[in-house]
Design a protein around this motif. Sequence first.
Motif, PDB file in Angstrom:
ATOM      1  N   GLN A 290       0.723  -1.264   0.010  1.00  0.00           N
ATOM      2  CA  GLN A 290      -0.036  -0.235  -0.160  1.00  0.00           C
ATOM      3  C   GLN A 290       0.815   1.246  -0.036  1.00  0.00           C
ATOM      4  O   GLN A 290       0.571   2.245  -0.743  1.00  0.00           O
ATOM      5  N   ALA A 291       1.875   1.416   0.887  1.00  0.00           N
ATOM      6  CA  ALA A 291       2.793   2.384   0.719  1.00  0.00           C
ATOM      7  C   ALA A 291       3.665   2.543  -0.546  1.00  0.00           C
ATOM      8  O   ALA A 291       3.518   3.918  -1.057  1.00  0.00           O
ATOM      9  N   LEU A 292       3.945   1.331  -1.062  1.00  0.00           N
ATOM     10  CA  LEU A 292       4.389   1.571  -2.680  1.00  0.00           C
ATOM     11  C   LEU A 292       3.506   2.164  -3.637  1.00  0.00           C
ATOM     12  O   LEU A 292       3.837   3.134  -4.319  1.00  0.00           O
ATOM     13  N   ILE A 293       2.263   1.852  -3.478  1.00  0.00           N
ATOM     14  CA  ILE A 293       1.391   2.360  -4.381  1.00  0.00           C
ATOM     15  C   ILE A 293       1.065   3.778  -4.297  1.00  0.00           C
ATOM     16  O   ILE A 293       1.024   4.658  -5.164  1.00  0.00           O
ATOM     17  N   GLU A 294       0.922   4.138  -3.192  1.00  0.00           N
ATOM     18  CA  GLU A 294       0.356   5.539  -2.642  1.00  0.00           C
ATOM     19  C   GLU A 294       1.533   6.547  -2.918  1.00  0.00           C
ATOM     20  O   GLU A 294       1.554   7.475  -3.439  1.00  0.00           O
ATOM     21  N   ARG A 295       3.047   5.986  -2.563  1.00  0.00           N
ATOM     22  CA  ARG A 295       3.945   6.995  -2.801  1.00  0.00           C
ATOM     23  C   ARG A 295       4.169   7.093  -4.151  1.00  0.00           C
ATOM     24  O   ARG A 295       4.619   8.259  -4.759  1.00  0.00           O
ATOM     25  N   SER A 296       4.070   5.808  -4.930  1.00  0.00           N
ATOM     26  CA  SER A 296       4.411   6.006  -6.490  1.00  0.00           C
ATOM     27  C   SER A 296       3.543   6.935  -7.269  1.00  0.00           C
ATOM     28  O   SER A 296       3.842   7.842  -8.066  1.00  0.00           O
ATOM     29  N   LEU A 297       2.109   7.113  -6.573  1.00  0.00           N
ATOM     30  CA  LEU A 297       1.198   8.050  -6.923  1.00  0.00           C
ATOM     31  C   LEU A 297       1.858   9.511  -6.916  1.00  0.00           C
ATOM     32  O   LEU A 297       1.493  10.446  -7.861  1.00  0.00           O
ATOM     33  N   GLY A 298       2.193   9.530  -5.630  1.00  0.00           N
ATOM     34  CA  GLY A 298       2.867  11.030  -5.485  1.00  0.00           C
ATOM     35  C   GLY A 298       4.175  11.189  -6.239  1.00  0.00           C
ATOM     36  O   GLY A 298       4.365  12.251  -6.723  1.00  0.00           O
ATOM     37  N   ILE A 299       5.010  10.214  -6.722  1.00  0.00           N
ATOM     38  CA  ILE A 299       6.202  10.301  -7.382  1.00  0.00           C
ATOM     39  C   ILE A 299       5.660  10.999  -8.682  1.00  0.00           C
ATOM     40  O   ILE A 299       6.381  11.620  -9.349  1.00  0.00           O
ATOM     41  N   ALA A 300       4.403  10.254  -9.383  1.00  0.00           N
ATOM     42  CA  ALA A 300       4.135  10.300 -10.481  1.00  0.00           C
ATOM     43  C   ALA A 300       3.855  12.020 -10.942  1.00  0.00           C
ATOM     44  O   ALA A 300       3.991  12.301 -12.034  1.00  0.00           O
ATOM     45  N   THR A 301       3.597  12.876  -9.639  1.00  0.00           N
ATOM     46  CA  THR A 301       3.309  14.003 -10.025  1.00  0.00           C
ATOM     47  C   THR A 301       4.467  15.146  -9.891  1.00  0.00           C
ATOM     48  O   THR A 301       4.269  16.247  -9.943  1.00  0.00           O
ATOM     49  N   LEU A 302       5.477  14.375  -9.485  1.00  0.00           N
ATOM     50  CA  LEU A 302       6.727  15.178  -9.314  1.00  0.00           C
ATOM     51  C   LEU A 302       7.107  15.916 -10.832  1.00  0.00           C
ATOM     52  O   LEU A 302       7.109  15.495 -11.412  1.00  0.00           O
ATOM     53  N   PRO A 303       7.773  17.280 -10.696  1.00  0.00           N
ATOM     54  CA  PRO A 303       7.836  17.989 -11.799  1.00  0.00           C
ATOM     55  C   PRO A 303       9.232  17.307 -12.760  1.00  0.00           C
ATOM     56  O   PRO A 303       9.091  17.268 -13.738  1.00  0.00           O
ATOM     57  N   ASP A 304       9.995  16.378 -11.969  1.00  0.00           N
ATOM     58  CA  ASP A 304      10.892  15.754 -12.893  1.00  0.00           C
ATOM     59  C   ASP A 304      10.735  14.244 -13.531  1.00  0.00           C
ATOM     60  O   ASP A 304      11.502  13.654 -14.319  1.00  0.00           O
ATOM     61  N   ILE A 305       9.341  13.920 -13.229  1.00  0.00           N
ATOM     62  CA  ILE A 305       8.745  12.770 -13.837  1.00  0.00           C
ATOM     63  C   ILE A 305       8.239  13.074 -15.165  1.00  0.00           C
ATOM     64  O   ILE A 305       7.185  13.835 -15.140  1.00  0.00           O
ATOM     65  N   THR A 306       8.863  13.097 -16.091  1.00  0.00           N
ATOM     66  CA  THR A 306       8.353  13.523 -17.439  1.00  0.00           C
ATOM     67  C   THR A 306       7.885  12.380 -18.677  1.00  0.00           C
ATOM     68  O   THR A 306       7.668  12.566 -19.480  1.00  0.00           O
ATOM     69  N   SER A 307       8.094  11.013 -18.047  1.00  0.00           N
ATOM     70  CA  SER A 307       7.709  10.002 -18.838  1.00  0.00           C
ATOM     71  C   SER A 307       7.484   8.855 -18.083  1.00  0.00           C
ATOM     72  O   SER A 307       7.535   8.703 -17.006  1.00  0.00           O
ATOM     73  N   MET A 308       6.544   7.809 -18.770  1.00  0.00           N
ATOM     74  CA  MET A 308       6.164   6.412 -18.062  1.00  0.00           C
ATOM     75  C   MET A 308       7.362   5.639 -17.711  1.00  0.00           C
ATOM     76  O   MET A 308       7.510   5.294 -16.610  1.00  0.00           O
ATOM     77  N   PRO A 309       8.355   5.690 -18.965  1.00  0.00           N
ATOM     78  CA  PRO A 309       9.643   4.983 -18.486  1.00  0.00           C
ATOM     79  C   PRO A 309      10.432   5.398 -17.340  1.00  0.00           C
ATOM     80  O   PRO A 309      10.798   4.579 -16.405  1.00  0.00           O
ATOM     81  N   HIS A 310      10.450   6.668 -16.847  1.00  0.00           N
ATOM     82  CA  HIS A 310      10.885   7.165 -15.908  1.00  0.00           C
ATOM     83  C   HIS A 310      10.301   6.838 -14.718  1.00  0.00           C
ATOM     84  O   HIS A 310      10.772   6.587 -13.706  1.00  0.00           O
ATOM     85  N   LEU A 311       8.925   7.095 -14.662  1.00  0.00           N
ATOM     86  CA  LEU A 311       7.973   6.659 -13.455  1.00  0.00           C
ATOM     87  C   LEU A 311       8.084   5.105 -13.088  1.00  0.00           C
ATOM     88  O   LEU A 311       8.295   4.989 -11.825  1.00  0.00           O
ATOM     89  N   GLU A 312       8.301   4.309 -14.220  1.00  0.00           N
ATOM     90  CA  GLU A 312       8.270   2.653 -13.884  1.00  0.00           C
ATOM     91  C   GLU A 312       9.617   2.435 -13.348  1.00  0.00           C
ATOM     92  O   GLU A 312       9.864   1.775 -12.286  1.00  0.00           O
ATOM     93  N   THR A 313      10.852   3.315 -13.697  1.00  0.00           N
ATOM     94  CA  THR A 313      12.003   3.302 -13.014  1.00  0.00           C
ATOM     95  C   THR A 313      12.019   3.538 -11.433  1.00  0.00           C
ATOM     96  O   THR A 313      12.723   2.780 -10.681  1.00  0.00           O
TER      97      THR A 313
END
Length: 356
Positions: A290-313
């Motif tokens: 649960q922590a992984l999914i909720e934190r990952s959703l937060g990471i997805a909105t960070l300005p430095d995340i500009t693509s799906m491959p970057h988010l998946e990494t």
Amino acid sequence: METSAEVYDRQDFEVIDHFVMRTIGECGIHDRAELTAFLNLPSGLVDRCLAFLATIQQVTLSGTTVDLAPLGARSLSDGVRYVPTTSRLTILIERQLGRPFPRQHYDGNVTVLDTTEIEDGQLADRSRFLSVFTTAQYRPEVLQWLEQHPDRAKFNLPSQLRNLREEGHRDGYLPCYLIETADHEILAYTNVAEERDAFLEQVCIETAIEHLIEAKRIRRPQEVWKEWLAESKTYGAGQLKETTDGWQVVLDPGAFGKPPKIPPTRIGSYQFRDNHFIQVWSADPAARRQALIERSLGIATLPDITSMPHLETRIRDLAAKLRIPAASVDDLRAHARRTGDDRRLNHLATLAEKGT
């Protein structure tokens, strides 16, 4: 450093201005009288138009002769009028080595303070920051180096700015956690990202900053954390555990949830006290997922995340830290739909549209 520079504002041509410049540039007419006769306009109108175009550096005037200025030739070629204006820009320079900060440090989430004096009410985790001392003098030549750099956008200096001029400089303070590991490696964390600040870590490598950390009084970790648990209403029910990577406070799954419980996103994160860090942990893989999914959703909105491959990494890296299998982007979408988190669901859709 406070700077000013020339920047060209793109404007639509006024009808008469455009015809005057086309007559000069395309017809090769450079005499004022011939220009007025060719356009069949009142001479006073043409004179006022030429004076204005000269003021905004589109034409040059010499007696009765008129010609396109370099900026005017560019304007005519591109079909827009480039008008020079002055832009003000703050440039961040690291004091120890005199290097400009990378563009990531200009993000709105990164705070640069004017003073080292921070009121207690502003310190959510009771952190006390120390000013890093340096004898290095400010070097104004960094501005010339930066203007000539082939990839200056990397340092948040737009390519269209020209003739940079320093208008003044002052001290600023970037809040940063510097962590010394057992083998004396220095780790740096700022609000630039959840990951380590590679730029500041390189500064530490090339300077003697680590000696300032070693000079700070150090208490035994077990003593610090036992005292912390005894005082903490939030984490007091946790169990202390020493691992090869440091100390953990391990809590039951029931300790995590909606307020007043601990947010699940705290699992895997760190608490700071008296120059030491402890990791918040749960032995339950479901709680960590649960922590992984909720934190990952937060990471997805960070300005430095500009693509799906970057988010998946980033998801894979976080999953490794939480010691569970990585979640998929579909898992994130499903959780966002289930919890009604439309903002992050839309953000995932935007990342998907950008492709790679």
